[in-house]
Design a protein around this motif. Sequence first.
Motif, PDB file in Angstrom:
ATOM      1  N   HIS A  15       0.859  -1.173   0.000  1.00  0.00           N
ATOM      2  CA  HIS A  15       0.000   0.000   0.000  1.00  0.00           C
ATOM      3  C   HIS A  15       0.899   1.228   0.000  1.00  0.00           C
ATOM      4  O   HIS A  15       1.770   1.370   0.869  1.00  0.00           O
ATOM      5  N   GLY A  16       0.706   2.121  -0.984  1.00  0.00           N
ATOM      6  CA  GLY A  16       1.515   3.322  -1.070  1.00  0.00           C
ATOM      7  C   GLY A  16       1.043   4.387  -0.099  1.00  0.00           C
ATOM      8  O   GLY A  16      -0.060   4.928  -0.253  1.00  0.00           O
ATOM      9  N   THR A  17       1.835   4.671   0.922  1.00  0.00           N
ATOM     10  CA  THR A  17       1.465   5.684   1.911  1.00  0.00           C
ATOM     11  C   THR A  17       2.131   7.013   1.566  1.00  0.00           C
ATOM     12  O   THR A  17       3.152   7.057   0.888  1.00  0.00           O
ATOM     13  N   SER A  18       1.533   8.096   2.028  1.00  0.00           N
ATOM     14  CA  SER A  18       2.100   9.420   1.774  1.00  0.00           C
ATOM     15  C   SER A  18       1.487  10.427   2.743  1.00  0.00           C
ATOM     16  O   SER A  18       0.325  10.312   3.131  1.00  0.00           O
ATOM     17  N   TRP A 220       0.705  12.363  -9.548  1.00  0.00           N
ATOM     18  CA  TRP A 220       1.634  11.495  -8.821  1.00  0.00           C
ATOM     19  C   TRP A 220       2.745  10.961  -9.713  1.00  0.00           C
ATOM     20  O   TRP A 220       3.891  10.792  -9.257  1.00  0.00           O
ATOM     21  N   VAL A 221       2.462  10.700 -10.974  1.00  0.00           N
ATOM     22  CA  VAL A 221       3.527  10.298 -11.890  1.00  0.00           C
ATOM     23  C   VAL A 221       4.543  11.441 -12.015  1.00  0.00           C
ATOM     24  O   VAL A 221       5.760  11.234 -11.953  1.00  0.00           O
ATOM     25  N   GLY A 222       4.047  12.673 -12.190  1.00  0.00           N
ATOM     26  CA  GLY A 222       4.936  13.823 -12.294  1.00  0.00           C
ATOM     27  C   GLY A 222       5.706  14.087 -11.015  1.00  0.00           C
ATOM     28  O   GLY A 222       6.904  14.416 -11.049  1.00  0.00           O
ATOM     29  N   ARG A 223       5.034  13.959  -9.885  1.00  0.00           N
ATOM     30  CA  ARG A 223       5.710  14.177  -8.601  1.00  0.00           C
ATOM     31  C   ARG A 223       6.825  13.156  -8.389  1.00  0.00           C
ATOM     32  O   ARG A 223       7.888  13.471  -7.839  1.00  0.00           O
ATOM     33  N   THR A 224       6.594  11.919  -8.827  1.00  0.00           N
ATOM     34  CA  THR A 224       7.579  10.859  -8.615  1.00  0.00           C
ATOM     35  C   THR A 224       8.862  11.109  -9.404  1.00  0.00           C
ATOM     36  O   THR A 224       9.942  10.703  -8.976  1.00  0.00           O
ATOM     37  N   VAL A 225       8.766  11.787 -10.552  1.00  0.00           N
ATOM     38  CA  VAL A 225       9.986  12.140 -11.295  1.00  0.00           C
ATOM     39  C   VAL A 225      10.446  13.560 -10.976  1.00  0.00           C
ATOM     40  O   VAL A 225      11.380  14.075 -11.592  1.00  0.00           O
ATOM     41  N   GLY A 226       9.792  14.198 -10.018  1.00  0.00           N
ATOM     42  CA  GLY A 226      10.273  15.475  -9.521  1.00  0.00           C
ATOM     43  C   GLY A 226       9.939  16.696 -10.351  1.00  0.00           C
ATOM     44  O   GLY A 226      10.694  17.671 -10.367  1.00  0.00           O
ATOM     45  N   TYR A 227       8.802  16.694 -11.038  1.00  0.00           N
ATOM     46  CA  TYR A 227       8.464  17.846 -11.882  1.00  0.00           C
ATOM     47  C   TYR A 227       8.239  19.115 -11.056  1.00  0.00           C
ATOM     48  O   TYR A 227       7.635  19.076  -9.970  1.00  0.00           O
ATOM     49  N   THR A 228       8.705  20.233 -11.615  1.00  0.00           N
ATOM     50  CA  THR A 228       8.396  21.572 -11.118  1.00  0.00           C
ATOM     51  C   THR A 228       8.062  22.433 -12.329  1.00  0.00           C
ATOM     52  O   THR A 228       8.089  21.954 -13.477  1.00  0.00           O
ATOM     53  N   ARG A 365       7.660   0.139  -7.700  1.00  0.00           N
ATOM     54  CA  ARG A 365       6.835  -0.197  -6.544  1.00  0.00           C
ATOM     55  C   ARG A 365       5.594   0.684  -6.534  1.00  0.00           C
ATOM     56  O   ARG A 365       5.498   1.644  -7.301  1.00  0.00           O
ATOM     57  N   VAL A 366       4.677   0.354  -5.680  1.00  0.00           N
ATOM     58  CA  VAL A 366       3.361   0.979  -5.705  1.00  0.00           C
ATOM     59  C   VAL A 366       3.453   2.489  -5.477  1.00  0.00           C
ATOM     60  O   VAL A 366       4.277   2.972  -4.700  1.00  0.00           O
TER      61      VAL A 366
END
Length: 548
Positions: A15-18, A220-228, A365-366
Amino acid sequence: MTAPEADALPASYAHGTSTTPLLGDTIGADLDRAIAAYPGREALVDVSSGRRWTYAEFGAAVDEVARGLLAKGVTTGDRVGIWAVNCPEWVLTQYATARIGAVMVNINPAYRAHELEFVLRQAGVTLLIASLAHKGSDYRALVEEVRGRCPDLRETVYIGDPSWDALTAGAVSVPQDRPAVIGAGLSCDDPINIQYTSGTTGFPKGATLSHHNILNNGFWVGRTVGYTEQDRVCLPVPFYHCFGMVMGNLGATSHGACIVIPAPSFEPAATLRAVQSERCTSLYGVPTMFIAELNLPDFASYDLSSLRTGIMAGSPCPVEVMKRVVTEMHMAEVSICYGMTETSPVSLQTRRDDDLEHRTGTVGRVLPHIEVKVVDPVTGVTQPRGTSGELCTRGYSVMLGYWEEPAKTAEVVDAGRWMHTGDLAVMREDGYVEIVGRIKDMIIRGGENVYPREIEEFLYAHPKIADVQVVGVPHERYGEEVLACVIPREAGDPPTLQEVRAFCEGRLAHYKVPTRLSVLDSFPMTVSGKVRKVELRERYAEPAGGRD
């Protein structure tokens, strides 16, 4: 606790927590936030036409198209079809329909008349926005061919035609604040998009997705690769597919980044020119796209130093290709994503600092706020980690259902709201997931389960093989045998079956060694860049008799 329990592997569940919550906005509200924060930054660039929009200009253009749609009688819940190649009008339509709560229906640019008719009728499309032509297809002629059989279709607007100009000109008859007023009354759980899955048998099904589904997944895809807001995202992948419109467009705008369209459809050289000229920081593609770019004779002449990341999805990435993407394309933070249309699409993703093995041996991973598990395909029981089974996913990303097909929805989404992917997977002890094949792609040779991915990965190292796809084909004695379809590195020097078998001998179990070989110039592909293995199986379906 008894000893067996203490030694047991944990279940294949994650389960992906945040601490960062999901977005509770509509797409229109999220775009408004980006416009307010970055009005002067570029939002959209179309390299081939030279057109550019800042966020403020993009917002105004989106509202103009939204008001034009309202002037044509489109209302919340109406289905608006988009049948076009990648272009700014596609993106404007995506955000304009979301603004007013119309449901955008993505139509594959490769569809012919009977497929177009099916989608228009099944979704009840009232207004269609289309390209004029693509790869020899006259879209206007195809629309006219099916129009009489699509009773809901009132009008077609063609991009690059006076009818598009008339659509935008019609905005003057609608108050400027009307899209905002409508948007304020929309729920983030409203259906906003229908995407038709490829459908290897029968007609495709329309996965129905909400604002909440696709906005959060893009975020979330963008956040995971660090988009700004500093990022510029080059998108040669098709917009009609989740890869382009969710992971790409929504992934960019939800972080204030810029969407860069290199060409109407994928062209390796045009893609690298766009990265170079626009100083793109991120590049998307399926592995075959990256292979085509790397194999350009003048690849080394392009300045790709602005790249830092990107997303590779659609199929597994060969190790040697990944090494070159990281080193020669400067994409040190490239990410692998796994997903499907029905899950908006991404469930699993590698992280920016993952090593080479995790980027090529797993699909990550999730993601936060999503659950995944690996279950026995027959019993549905969750498997121990390290054991293969069917991958299932649950969370905000699971579709609302197939459009007007509750029975087909129930076949893949169970009572617990788990989406059954049909993919065979193994969850490692560290939570990373390996995709070992499709349940239907798994080869059963003489009672042995053979996973094509393992053989493909091995054969990529053969000096004469540039690309390879492995499928199971009928065999009178063993039920199935292993066929390797290869694209040679040098057209005049293809590998022979004897060479391939010798390469495998002693390094792969005997039942995994290909017994048939086909040398091809290219693989049959979907528009989204996935190899159509079903077509390869059908092409070579004749049993091979006693060959062992």
